[in-house]
Design an enzyme around this catalytic site. Structure first.
Site, mmCIF file in Angstrom:
data_model
loop_
_atom_site.group_PDB
_atom_site.id
_atom_site.type_symbol
_atom_site.label_atom_id
_atom_site.label_comp_id
_atom_site.label_asym_id
_atom_site.label_seq_id
_atom_site.Cartn_x
_atom_site.Cartn_y
_atom_site.Cartn_z
ATOM 1 N N VAL A 4 -1.310 -0.328 -5.100
ATOM 2 C CA VAL A 4 -1.583 0.461 -6.890
ATOM 3 C C VAL A 4 -3.065 0.958 -6.714
ATOM 4 C CG1 VAL A 4 -1.529 -0.114 -9.485
ATOM 5 C CG2 VAL A 4 0.406 -0.936 -7.764
ATOM 6 N N ASP A 113 10.331 -12.609 -14.066
ATOM 7 C CA ASP A 113 9.093 -12.885 -12.975
ATOM 8 C C ASP A 113 8.026 -12.689 -14.265
ATOM 9 O OD1 ASP A 113 7.953 -13.242 -10.792
ATOM 10 O OD2 ASP A 113 7.187 -11.086 -10.130
#
Length: 270
Positions: A4, A113
């Protein structure tokens, strides 16, 4: 899944840009999963989640860009930069998580999650990120045989057993996140045990929430206990969590207009 990067659009807007690893990009199954991730995230918009700005799931290196949120993860906040949160911050956290899950479930999705590293602590409130394994409630997801989707210690029993999941799995995870924020320890992972031990505890043991008169106490403890019920039907709905947070927060909050976080943490974020 990938890396990222912090990106900036021509007009100056900052974005978090996720590029998937090349070896994963070559996997047709992963591409299908990533395409679902981006499609799912585009369907969720709200105060408590990061917006999807753009993406390309068919390029040589698939990528997706979401709004950049300046803040720390809850995991980093509790274990590194600050410590456990005070009660009034915990109620705001509960309200924000309930709001995020309301938006996610309202789009027909289950996050699957939710965990401290997927919750960002920002000035304006908590933000839920990473819909990497979110799935449409009414769709089947092809996964590799024997794979486990989710994070040990934050998955409820039915998710561990590989049964069909509903929004109740996210409610269970919300309970584990609140317990972690209040005590500094995930309720089924005290002592950093092996994964199989954590899974056994979730399936067969009661959560470790500290002493009844400790950091996690009163109505907040009662809410966490209900969220961590072994049976999905025994857990409160997201709407009920939001209602409890709204009812209990005023008594724990400071003066009107005061930041939701303690002064040292607010100063670091600023």
């Amino acid at each position: 899944m990938g890396q990222v990067f912090l990106g900036r659009a021509p007009e100056g807007r900052l974005a978090a840009v996720k590029l998937v690893h090349a070896e994963l990009a070559a996997d047709p199954e992963f591409r299908r999963r990533f395409r679902r991730e981006v499609s799912a995230a585009e369907r969720v918009s709200g105060t408590w989640t990061a917006p999807v700005l753009a993406g390309d799931t068919s390029s040589a290196v698939p990528w997706v860009a979401t709004g950049y949120i300046p803040g720390f993860s809850l995991h980093e906040t509790v274990l590194g930069s600050y410590g456990v949160l005070p009660e009034r911050s915990l109620w705001t956290l509960a309200a924000g998580l309930a709001g995020a899950l309301g938006d996610i479930h309202g789009a027909g999705l289950v996050h699957r999650d939710l965990k401290p590293s997927n919750v960002l602590i920002a000035m304006e409130g908590p933000k839920v990120i990473d819909f990497g394994i979110a799935r449409a409630v009414d769709a089947s997801v092809a996964t590799r045989t024997g794979s486990m989707i989710g994070s040990p210690g934050h998955m409820p029993p039915e998710q561990i057993r590989g049964e069909d999941v509903t929004g109740a799995v996210d409610v269970f995870a919300l309970g584990t996140v609140l317990a972690f924020a209040a005590t500094g320890t995930a309720p089924f992972a005290a002592g950093e045990p092996a994964v199989h031990t954590v899974l056994y505890r979730v399936l067969h043991e009661e959560p470790e929430l500290g002493a009844p008169d400790g950091p996690l106490t009163g109505p907040l403890r009662d809410l966490v206990v209900r969220c961590l019920d072994k049976e999905p039907a025994g857990r409160p709905s997201v709407a009920e969590i939001a209602e409890v947070a709204a009812r209990c927060a005023p008594g724990a909050a400071g003066p009107e207009g005061e930041p939701w976080l303690p002064a040292p943490l607010t100063a670091r974020l600023e």
